[in-house]
Design a protein around this motif. Structure first.
Motif, PDB file in Angstrom:
ATOM      1  N   UNK A 155       7.841  -4.217 -59.758  1.00  0.00           N
ATOM      2  CA  UNK A 155       8.290  -3.546 -60.982  1.00  0.00           C
ATOM      3  C   UNK A 155       7.119  -2.848 -61.681  1.00  0.00           C
ATOM      4  N   UNK A 156       5.998  -3.528 -61.766  1.00  0.00           N
ATOM      5  CA  UNK A 156       4.822  -2.966 -62.426  1.00  0.00           C
ATOM      6  C   UNK A 156       4.274  -1.772 -61.656  1.00  0.00           C
ATOM      7  N   UNK A 157       4.269  -1.874 -60.317  1.00  0.00           N
ATOM      8  CA  UNK A 157       3.782  -0.772 -59.477  1.00  0.00           C
ATOM      9  C   UNK A 157       4.632   0.475 -59.674  1.00  0.00           C
ATOM     10  N   UNK A 190       7.002  -8.620 -49.562  1.00  0.00           N
ATOM     11  CA  UNK A 190       6.504  -9.971 -49.847  1.00  0.00           C
ATOM     12  C   UNK A 190       5.997 -10.092 -51.277  1.00  0.00           C
ATOM     13  N   UNK A 191       5.783  -8.977 -51.958  1.00  0.00           N
ATOM     14  CA  UNK A 191       5.334  -9.008 -53.349  1.00  0.00           C
ATOM     15  C   UNK A 191       6.415  -9.609 -54.250  1.00  0.00           C
ATOM     16  N   UNK A 192       6.011 -10.115 -55.384  1.00  0.00           N
ATOM     17  CA  UNK A 192       6.972 -10.631 -56.352  1.00  0.00           C
ATOM     18  C   UNK A 192       7.679  -9.471 -57.045  1.00  0.00           C
ATOM     19  N   UNK A 193       8.792  -9.778 -57.692  1.00  0.00           N
ATOM     20  CA  UNK A 193       9.523  -8.735 -58.405  1.00  0.00           C
ATOM     21  C   UNK A 193       8.655  -8.116 -59.501  1.00  0.00           C
ATOM     22  N   UNK A 208      12.279  -2.761 -52.696  1.00  0.00           N
ATOM     23  CA  UNK A 208      12.509  -1.464 -53.326  1.00  0.00           C
ATOM     24  C   UNK A 208      13.845  -0.917 -52.858  1.00  0.00           C
ATOM     25  N   UNK A 209      14.636  -0.414 -53.800  1.00  0.00           N
ATOM     26  CA  UNK A 209      15.937   0.178 -53.510  1.00  0.00           C
ATOM     27  C   UNK A 209      15.891   1.662 -53.826  1.00  0.00           C
TER      28      UNK A 209
END
Length: 235
Positions: free
Chosen positions: A130-132, A123-126, A194-195
């Motif tokens: 990406x930052x995580x 549910x998080x934004x891209x 996440x891929x």
């Protein structure tokens, strides 16, 4: 749609591939091999190409599973199986049946490989995902060296673990991007996530009978690593 132990939603695609020395005789018995696999009840549909016989579960296209047998490789494919053990069980059964065929002899494998792709919709934004991932896999020093503001990333890590060579590729996925990486469709592919793409392989001391055991071990390690990475990232 398989689920990890903590019931997070995810989607998977699996491939087993065994490579061996080329067998010229196979080109003369492709039809016999196709009939044998169908008669054994593994797949109802097949298509013979120049160097390989492709098998699938549906007449027009692969829906859940398929396989291939060629003059220098053979393997099995599962698309988003509903249970976690489906891929290992079905791939092992297919392989055990294939090596019993009486039409040609399969040489000692030169390479065992199994590849698993994972997609965890979030549910998080891209930008948040990406930052995580960037903070976990890269340092502030790396950010300074590269400069600018990162807008996307992908990590690739080569490993050795428990007798396998491993390549792990991963990164964040934008909305509607996941369908580029998988051979099936899903409504959740419209989400960010996440891929992970994991290739486990072995190139030495492999016998035909070893394949199911190696597959079971490699598959378990891939699931374990996927859960370790996503849990470590806070997801």
């Amino acid at each position: 749609m398989a689920k990890p132990k903590d019931d997070r939603i995810l989607f998977t695609e699996h491939v087993l591939e065994i490579r061996h020395a080329a067998v010229g005789l196979f080109l003369d018995v492709r039809g016999h091999v196709a009939d044998y696999i169908r008669q054994e009840g593994f797949f109802p549909h097949w298509k013979i190409d120049s160097n390989v016989v492709n098998f699938r579960d549906e007449s027009d296209a692969m829906k859940i599973e398929g396989a291939f047998v060629g003059y220098k490789s053979a393997g099995y494919v599962a698309l988003n199986p509903k249970t976690r053990n489906y891929f290992v069980d079905r791939a092992s059964s297919f392989w055990k049946g294939l090596i019993k065929n009486k039409h040609y002899n399969i040489p000692i494998p030169k390479r065992f490989g199994t590849r698993t792709k994972f997609f965890f919709p979030l549910t998080d934004s891209f930008d948040e995902i990406n930052n995580t991932i960037y903070k976990a896999f890269f340092t502030d020093t790396a950010r300074k060296l590269v400069g600018g503001q990162e807008t996307d990333l992908q990590f690739t890590i080569d490993l050795q673990e428990e007798g396998f060579g491993i390549r792990v590729i991963g990164g964040p996925i934008k909305k509607d991007e996941a369908d580029r990486y998988f051979q099936f469709e899903a409504e959740e592919f419209g989400k960010c996530g996440i891929y992970l793409d994991m290739d486990y392989f072995k190139t030495e001391n492999i016998s035909l009978q070893d394949v199911p055991k190696l597959l079971k071990k490699a598959d378990a390690l891939a699931w374990q690593k996927a859960e370790q990475i996503t849990t470590g990232l806070g997801y």
